[in-house]
Motif scaffolding. Structure first.
Motif, PDB file in Angstrom:
ATOM      1  N   ALA A 204      42.917  20.555  34.220  1.00  0.00           N
ATOM      2  CA  ALA A 204      42.169  20.307  35.191  1.00  0.00           C
ATOM      3  C   ALA A 204      42.290  21.368  35.961  1.00  0.00           C
ATOM      4  O   ALA A 204      40.995  21.291  36.000  1.00  0.00           O
ATOM      5  N   VAL A 205      42.660  22.423  36.081  1.00  0.00           N
ATOM      6  CA  VAL A 205      42.375  23.931  35.656  1.00  0.00           C
ATOM      7  C   VAL A 205      40.685  24.189  35.068  1.00  0.00           C
ATOM      8  O   VAL A 205      39.980  24.906  35.434  1.00  0.00           O
ATOM      9  N   ALA A 206      41.683  24.065  33.397  1.00  0.00           N
ATOM     10  CA  ALA A 206      40.294  24.184  32.920  1.00  0.00           C
ATOM     11  C   ALA A 206      38.937  23.596  33.208  1.00  0.00           C
ATOM     12  O   ALA A 206      38.017  23.904  33.502  1.00  0.00           O
ATOM     13  N   THR A 207      38.722  22.288  33.553  1.00  0.00           N
ATOM     14  CA  THR A 207      38.260  21.668  33.959  1.00  0.00           C
ATOM     15  C   THR A 207      36.800  22.475  35.287  1.00  0.00           C
ATOM     16  O   THR A 207      35.970  22.210  35.108  1.00  0.00           O
ATOM     17  N   ALA A 208      37.621  22.093  36.136  1.00  0.00           N
ATOM     18  CA  ALA A 208      37.500  23.131  37.351  1.00  0.00           C
ATOM     19  C   ALA A 208      36.272  24.952  36.738  1.00  0.00           C
ATOM     20  O   ALA A 208      35.759  24.323  37.570  1.00  0.00           O
ATOM     21  N   ALA A 209      37.106  25.116  35.942  1.00  0.00           N
ATOM     22  CA  ALA A 209      36.570  26.443  36.237  1.00  0.00           C
ATOM     23  C   ALA A 209      35.295  26.580  35.007  1.00  0.00           C
ATOM     24  O   ALA A 209      34.541  26.933  35.437  1.00  0.00           O
ATOM     25  N   SER A 232      34.720  23.395  44.817  1.00  0.00           N
ATOM     26  CA  SER A 232      35.990  22.600  44.444  1.00  0.00           C
ATOM     27  C   SER A 232      37.528  23.766  43.950  1.00  0.00           C
ATOM     28  O   SER A 232      38.321  22.808  43.583  1.00  0.00           O
ATOM     29  N   ALA A 233      37.191  25.103  45.020  1.00  0.00           N
ATOM     30  CA  ALA A 233      39.182  24.990  45.325  1.00  0.00           C
ATOM     31  C   ALA A 233      39.382  23.497  45.693  1.00  0.00           C
ATOM     32  O   ALA A 233      41.462  23.738  45.365  1.00  0.00           O
ATOM     33  N   VAL A 234      39.304  23.424  46.361  1.00  0.00           N
ATOM     34  CA  VAL A 234      39.782  22.678  48.043  1.00  0.00           C
ATOM     35  C   VAL A 234      40.342  21.502  46.846  1.00  0.00           C
ATOM     36  O   VAL A 234      41.201  20.614  46.965  1.00  0.00           O
ATOM     37  N   ARG A 235      39.232  20.690  45.810  1.00  0.00           N
ATOM     38  CA  ARG A 235      40.000  19.468  45.387  1.00  0.00           C
ATOM     39  C   ARG A 235      40.002  19.731  44.272  1.00  0.00           C
ATOM     40  O   ARG A 235      41.447  19.214  44.089  1.00  0.00           O
ATOM     41  N   LEU A 236      40.635  21.564  43.864  1.00  0.00           N
ATOM     42  CA  LEU A 236      41.201  22.213  42.491  1.00  0.00           C
ATOM     43  C   LEU A 236      43.428  21.568  42.991  1.00  0.00           C
ATOM     44  O   LEU A 236      43.615  20.996  42.445  1.00  0.00           O
ATOM     45  N   LEU A 237      43.150  21.939  44.419  1.00  0.00           N
ATOM     46  CA  LEU A 237      44.613  22.002  45.217  1.00  0.00           C
ATOM     47  C   LEU A 237      44.785  20.340  45.098  1.00  0.00           C
ATOM     48  O   LEU A 237      46.347  20.490  44.993  1.00  0.00           O
ATOM     49  N   ALA A 304      40.037  30.029  37.637  1.00  0.00           N
ATOM     50  CA  ALA A 304      40.884  29.657  37.247  1.00  0.00           C
ATOM     51  C   ALA A 304      42.362  30.240  38.018  1.00  0.00           C
ATOM     52  O   ALA A 304      43.850  29.924  37.360  1.00  0.00           O
ATOM     53  N   ARG A 305      42.401  31.088  37.866  1.00  0.00           N
ATOM     54  CA  ARG A 305      43.975  31.799  38.829  1.00  0.00           C
ATOM     55  C   ARG A 305      44.269  31.751  39.974  1.00  0.00           C
ATOM     56  O   ARG A 305      44.852  31.447  40.008  1.00  0.00           O
ATOM     57  N   PHE A 306      43.465  30.993  40.299  1.00  0.00           N
ATOM     58  CA  PHE A 306      43.292  30.314  42.000  1.00  0.00           C
ATOM     59  C   PHE A 306      44.017  28.419  41.249  1.00  0.00           C
ATOM     60  O   PHE A 306      45.311  28.303  42.242  1.00  0.00           O
ATOM     61  N   GLY A 307      43.760  28.682  40.042  1.00  0.00           N
ATOM     62  CA  GLY A 307      44.544  26.360  39.872  1.00  0.00           C
ATOM     63  C   GLY A 307      45.923  27.438  39.330  1.00  0.00           C
ATOM     64  O   GLY A 307      46.714  26.885  39.325  1.00  0.00           O
ATOM     65  N   LEU A 308      45.864  28.201  38.786  1.00  0.00           N
ATOM     66  CA  LEU A 308      47.332  28.993  37.933  1.00  0.00           C
ATOM     67  C   LEU A 308      48.535  28.789  39.361  1.00  0.00           C
ATOM     68  O   LEU A 308      49.390  28.484  39.163  1.00  0.00           O
ATOM     69  N   ALA A 309      47.855  29.861  40.401  1.00  0.00           N
ATOM     70  CA  ALA A 309      48.602  30.054  41.396  1.00  0.00           C
ATOM     71  C   ALA A 309      48.747  28.973  42.069  1.00  0.00           C
ATOM     72  O   ALA A 309      50.323  28.552  42.850  1.00  0.00           O
ATOM     73  N   ALA A 310      48.232  27.469  42.160  1.00  0.00           N
ATOM     74  CA  ALA A 310      47.906  26.393  43.022  1.00  0.00           C
ATOM     75  C   ALA A 310      49.450  25.263  41.899  1.00  0.00           C
ATOM     76  O   ALA A 310      50.316  25.081  42.634  1.00  0.00           O
ATOM     77  N   ILE A 311      49.493  25.437  41.180  1.00  0.00           N
ATOM     78  CA  ILE A 311      50.065  25.082  39.868  1.00  0.00           C
ATOM     79  C   ILE A 311      51.386  25.848  40.689  1.00  0.00           C
ATOM     80  O   ILE A 311      52.783  25.215  40.122  1.00  0.00           O
ATOM     81  N   ALA A 312      51.692  26.881  40.317  1.00  0.00           N
ATOM     82  CA  ALA A 312      53.044  27.496  40.621  1.00  0.00           C
ATOM     83  C   ALA A 312      53.807  27.165  41.988  1.00  0.00           C
ATOM     84  O   ALA A 312      54.835  27.020  42.308  1.00  0.00           O
ATOM     85  N   VAL A 313      52.553  26.689  43.233  1.00  0.00           N
ATOM     86  CA  VAL A 313      53.245  26.550  44.749  1.00  0.00           C
ATOM     87  C   VAL A 313      53.447  24.470  44.512  1.00  0.00           C
ATOM     88  O   VAL A 313      54.092  24.417  45.401  1.00  0.00           O
ATOM     89  N   CYS A 314      52.768  24.472  43.145  1.00  0.00           N
ATOM     90  CA  CYS A 314      52.866  22.423  43.479  1.00  0.00           C
ATOM     91  C   CYS A 314      53.956  22.145  42.810  1.00  0.00           C
ATOM     92  O   CYS A 314      54.518  20.728  42.449  1.00  0.00           O
TER      93      CYS A 314
END
Length: 351
Positions: A204-209, A232-237, A304-314
């Motif tokens: 999902a992070v790779a697709t959004a990026a 995209s950031a809202v939808r990715l989170l 992509a960085r924001f997605g990795l941070a979202a994975i860490a908190v979710c």
């Protein structure tokens, strides 16, 4: 009077000087081992609990909370009075209009209660994920086998409604009270229950990026870039939270977004400028790419960085045995166009 009940005098020896000879009729005895002789009152408290005396912080009056609570109460009263007057006027003008307004008010109340219930459920699930992650970190740090078993049991119960994870839950239940190291037990739970979810989140992070990079590289205006990056950031989170079992409403989304940005701040933040591209492309290639293509790559890397941070908190568990995704894992394909363009420019310069 018996000898046992006869009053006796004791002289406590000094800690600095040698013990003096006891006077006739006076017995000298050392203090019991659990007794500490102190001179200051604070030392007495410290000797009682073994910890330093905490200094109480001065509590300030929550004036901001009082202000917003009072204003919210006034607004609620005003809205209630306005609705009551409107419905009363409608009943006086036409009874059927008052009935329709009353039915609409009841429908609005039901919808409001449903929204509040959804928000509470989402916050409760987010708090459960945070509790699982904190308990796992504490169990690993303290090497507590009982706590590790509780974490695995709670994680299996949390994903009880996921049919694809049923086989993994059965394998974890089969372990039972088997003698395993704390890291191994939590690592097995991570592999059985979270490995497939990690793959979905990484994809999902790779697709959004890639989407952000393509749109911002082709869009003619900067306002379109900003709007699409935010969307995209809202939808990715939301997507990553749903993958790991969260169901955030509006308040839950704000809470997750704040946690994701806090994680970015702790881990170094989102670099601005071409330094992000230089992490993977290098100094020379980053200067060769075109401005628009470089802007698209930059926005994709920040997403992509924001997605990795979202994975860490979710994610409900820390990374124990599974490999934590890196920026190159989710944004590697973004760099191919830039690398090809830089290669073509180098060849043109040689010719």
């Amino acid at each position: 009077m018996s000898t046992l009940n006869r009053p006796r005098a004791f002289r406590l020896p000094s800690g600095d000087a040698a013990p003096e000879a006891a006077a006739p009729g006076v017995q000298t005895a050392p203090p019991p081992p659990e007794v500490r002789i102190v001179e200051e009152p604070f030392e007495i408290v410290e000797a009682a609990d073994g910890t330093a005396v905490p200094v109480a912080r001065k509590r300030r009056a929550p004036w901001a909370a009082i202000l917003f609570s009072a204003l919210g109460g006034l607004v609620g009263i005003a809205i209630g009075l306005s609705l009551e007057r409107m419905i009363a006027d409608l009943f006086q003008a036409a009874p059927w209009l008052g009935g329709v307004a009353l039915a609409l008010l009841a429908l609005a109340a039901v919808a409001f209660l449903a929204i509040v219930g959804r928000e509470l459920v989402g916050l409760r699930r987010e708090r459960k994920i945070e509790t699982l992650r904190e308990a796992a970190i504490a169990a690993i740090a303290s090497r507590d086998h009982t706590a590790a078993q509780g974490v695995v049991r709670d994680l299996s119960a949390f994903y009880a409604d996921r049919a694809p994870l049923a086989a993994g839950r059965q394998r974890l239940d089969a372990l039972g009270d088997a003698i395993l190291d704390v890291d191994d037990r939590i690592g097995l739970a991570e592999h059985e229950l979270l490995a497939s979810l990690d793959t979905q989140a990484t994809n999902a992070v790779a697709t959004a990026a890639k989407q952000v990079s393509a749109v911002t590289a082709l869009s003619p205006r900067a306002i379109v870039d900003v709007a699409f990056v935010v969307y995209s950031a809202v939808r990715l989170l939301r997507r990553i939270a749903a993958i790991y079992g969260g169901r955030p409403g509006f308040l839950g989304f704000l809470r997750l977004a704040r946690a994701a940005f806090a994680h970015l701040t702790i881990t170094g933040g989102m670099a601005v400028g071409e330094s992000v591209i230089q992490q993977v492309l290098g100094l020379g290639i980053a200067a060769r790419v075109s401005a628009k293509l470089g802007e698209g790559v930059l926005n994709g890397l920040m997403t992509a960085r924001f997605g990795l941070a979202a994975i860490a908190v979710c994610r409900p568990l820390p990374y124990v045995r599974e490999e934590q995704p890196r920026l190159s894992d989710v944004a590697g394909e973004l760099l191919r166009p830039a690398q090809e363009e830089a290669k073509a420019e180098r060849q043109a310069e040689r010719l």
